[in-house]
Structures are given as structure tokens and as C-alpha cells.
Design a protein around this motif. Sequence first.
Motif, PDB file in Angstrom:
ATOM      1  N   UNK A  17       7.884  35.025  26.448  1.00  0.00           N
ATOM      2  CA  UNK A  17       6.545  35.597  26.207  1.00  0.00           C
ATOM      3  C   UNK A  17       5.529  34.497  25.926  1.00  0.00           C
ATOM      4  N   UNK A  18       5.946  33.504  25.147  1.00  0.00           N
ATOM      5  CA  UNK A  18       5.047  32.378  24.862  1.00  0.00           C
ATOM      6  C   UNK A  18       4.724  31.604  26.132  1.00  0.00           C
ATOM      7  N   UNK A  19       5.703  31.379  26.977  1.00  0.00           N
ATOM      8  CA  UNK A  19       5.450  30.700  28.251  1.00  0.00           C
ATOM      9  C   UNK A  19       4.469  31.515  29.083  1.00  0.00           C
ATOM     10  N   UNK A  20       4.647  32.828  29.068  1.00  0.00           N
ATOM     11  CA  UNK A  20       3.789  33.692  29.870  1.00  0.00           C
ATOM     12  C   UNK A  20       2.356  33.683  29.344  1.00  0.00           C
ATOM     13  N   UNK A  21       2.172  33.833  28.056  1.00  0.00           N
ATOM     14  CA  UNK A  21       0.815  33.951  27.512  1.00  0.00           C
ATOM     15  C   UNK A  21       0.118  32.598  27.393  1.00  0.00           C
ATOM     16  N   UNK A  22       0.869  31.548  27.045  1.00  0.00           N
ATOM     17  CA  UNK A  22       0.259  30.230  26.831  1.00  0.00           C
ATOM     18  C   UNK A  22       0.177  29.395  28.103  1.00  0.00           C
ATOM     19  N   UNK A  23       0.969  29.747  29.116  1.00  0.00           N
ATOM     20  CA  UNK A  23       1.063  28.969  30.364  1.00  0.00           C
ATOM     21  C   UNK A  23       1.448  27.516  30.099  1.00  0.00           C
ATOM     22  N   UNK A  24       2.199  27.305  29.041  1.00  0.00           N
ATOM     23  CA  UNK A  24       2.705  25.965  28.751  1.00  0.00           C
ATOM     24  C   UNK A  24       3.964  26.118  27.899  1.00  0.00           C
ATOM     25  N   UNK A  25       4.689  25.023  27.796  1.00  0.00           N
ATOM     26  CA  UNK A  25       5.913  25.026  27.017  1.00  0.00           C
ATOM     27  C   UNK A  25       6.456  23.623  26.901  1.00  0.00           C
ATOM     28  N   UNK A  26       7.653  23.520  26.351  1.00  0.00           N
ATOM     29  CA  UNK A  26       8.254  22.205  26.151  1.00  0.00           C
ATOM     30  C   UNK A  26       9.653  22.174  26.762  1.00  0.00           C
ATOM     31  N   UNK A  27      10.117  20.961  27.006  1.00  0.00           N
ATOM     32  CA  UNK A  27      11.475  20.786  27.524  1.00  0.00           C
ATOM     33  C   UNK A  27      12.480  21.337  26.518  1.00  0.00           C
ATOM     34  N   UNK A  28      12.228  21.152  25.232  1.00  0.00           N
ATOM     35  CA  UNK A  28      13.166  21.655  24.227  1.00  0.00           C
ATOM     36  C   UNK A  28      13.254  23.182  24.260  1.00  0.00           C
ATOM     37  N   UNK A  29      12.147  23.858  24.605  1.00  0.00           N
ATOM     38  CA  UNK A  29      12.205  25.316  24.758  1.00  0.00           C
ATOM     39  C   UNK A  29      13.077  25.689  25.953  1.00  0.00           C
ATOM     40  N   UNK A  30      12.962  24.955  27.029  1.00  0.00           N
ATOM     41  CA  UNK A  30      13.802  25.206  28.199  1.00  0.00           C
ATOM     42  C   UNK A  30      15.277  24.966  27.865  1.00  0.00           C
ATOM     43  N   UNK A  31      15.543  23.939  27.096  1.00  0.00           N
ATOM     44  CA  UNK A  31      16.919  23.671  26.664  1.00  0.00           C
ATOM     45  C   UNK A  31      17.427  24.790  25.754  1.00  0.00           C
ATOM     46  N   UNK A  32      16.557  25.296  24.901  1.00  0.00           N
ATOM     47  CA  UNK A  32      16.929  26.420  24.027  1.00  0.00           C
ATOM     48  C   UNK A  32      17.239  27.653  24.865  1.00  0.00           C
ATOM     49  N   UNK A  60      15.379  29.012  36.083  1.00  0.00           N
ATOM     50  CA  UNK A  60      14.000  28.679  35.683  1.00  0.00           C
ATOM     51  C   UNK A  60      13.996  27.578  34.614  1.00  0.00           C
ATOM     52  N   UNK A  61      14.868  27.715  33.616  1.00  0.00           N
ATOM     53  CA  UNK A  61      14.889  26.727  32.538  1.00  0.00           C
ATOM     54  C   UNK A  61      15.391  25.374  33.026  1.00  0.00           C
ATOM     55  N   UNK A  62      16.392  25.376  33.898  1.00  0.00           N
ATOM     56  CA  UNK A  62      16.882  24.106  34.455  1.00  0.00           C
ATOM     57  C   UNK A  62      15.790  23.419  35.265  1.00  0.00           C
ATOM     58  N   UNK A  63      15.097  24.189  36.071  1.00  0.00           N
ATOM     59  CA  UNK A  63      14.004  23.615  36.860  1.00  0.00           C
ATOM     60  C   UNK A  63      12.906  23.100  35.950  1.00  0.00           C
ATOM     61  N   UNK A  64      12.656  23.802  34.856  1.00  0.00           N
ATOM     62  CA  UNK A  64      11.640  23.375  33.896  1.00  0.00           C
ATOM     63  C   UNK A  64      11.993  22.063  33.227  1.00  0.00           C
ATOM     64  N   UNK A  65      13.252  21.895  32.892  1.00  0.00           N
ATOM     65  CA  UNK A  65      13.707  20.655  32.257  1.00  0.00           C
ATOM     66  C   UNK A  65      13.472  19.471  33.187  1.00  0.00           C
ATOM     67  N   UNK A  66      13.689  19.686  34.482  1.00  0.00           N
ATOM     68  CA  UNK A  66      13.581  18.606  35.456  1.00  0.00           C
ATOM     69  C   UNK A  66      12.212  18.507  36.121  1.00  0.00           C
ATOM     70  N   UNK A  67      11.293  19.402  35.763  1.00  0.00           N
ATOM     71  CA  UNK A  67       9.975  19.413  36.400  1.00  0.00           C
ATOM     72  C   UNK A  67       9.141  18.211  35.970  1.00  0.00           C
ATOM     73  N   UNK A  68       8.420  17.646  36.910  1.00  0.00           N
ATOM     74  CA  UNK A  68       7.528  16.533  36.565  1.00  0.00           C
ATOM     75  C   UNK A  68       6.293  17.047  35.827  1.00  0.00           C
ATOM     76  N   UNK A  69       5.939  18.315  36.069  1.00  0.00           N
ATOM     77  CA  UNK A  69       4.808  18.936  35.374  1.00  0.00           C
ATOM     78  C   UNK A  69       5.267  20.318  34.920  1.00  0.00           C
ATOM     79  N   UNK A  70       5.734  20.402  33.675  1.00  0.00           N
ATOM     80  CA  UNK A  70       6.305  21.637  33.152  1.00  0.00           C
ATOM     81  C   UNK A  70       5.278  22.767  33.110  1.00  0.00           C
ATOM     82  N   UNK A  71       4.051  22.455  32.730  1.00  0.00           N
ATOM     83  CA  UNK A  71       3.028  23.497  32.660  1.00  0.00           C
ATOM     84  C   UNK A  71       2.771  24.119  34.031  1.00  0.00           C
ATOM     85  N   UNK A  72       2.757  23.310  35.078  1.00  0.00           N
ATOM     86  CA  UNK A  72       2.579  23.822  36.438  1.00  0.00           C
ATOM     87  C   UNK A  72       3.773  24.696  36.829  1.00  0.00           C
TER      88      UNK A  72
END
Length: 92
Positions: A17-32, A60-72
Amino acid sequence: MPLQYQDQVNLLKDILSNHQTDCCGSVSECEQLERLIKSLMVNSNIDQNNKQVLDQIYSYSQSGINASNLDAHIELHQEQLSQWVDNIDQFS
């Protein structure tokens, strides 16, 4: 102390939900997300349809961890994030 099933589901939903509303996140959230999904996948309360949703979120989370631009990456998945949050409501 390990999280109970419902706590894991709630945390999964909160992060998505935070990723959806904020359109941003962290690698640690993806790992979580990955850790939560691994734990939920072994739970017998999860039916096959919900496991497919968890598989999608895991990818989605694996791709996010490896993304060069997580927000995108998060912005690109806004529609899926909305669907996943709705689907998670059916887990309990």
C-alpha cells in the motif's frame, strides 16, 4: 518473536500500500517482502490462487532489489500493486 500469520499478511499489505500511494520505496522493503512471502508460502492457510499472487509479488520484489531506479520500478507496477492489495484482503 516470529510474526503470526495475520501480522505477516498485514505487513505485506502495508508495504505494498505504501509503494502504491507513495510511488517510492526502499530496497530493504523489497527484501522484507521477499522474507514475508517465503514465510507465507509454507503456510497451509494459503490457497493456490493466493500463492500465485505471492509469486507475482515475489518477482516484483526481486526486480525491485535489482532495479537501477526503484521508484520508476514501483511506478511501473501501480496497477498490479492495486490488484495485489485487493487480493490480500482475501487472505484472511
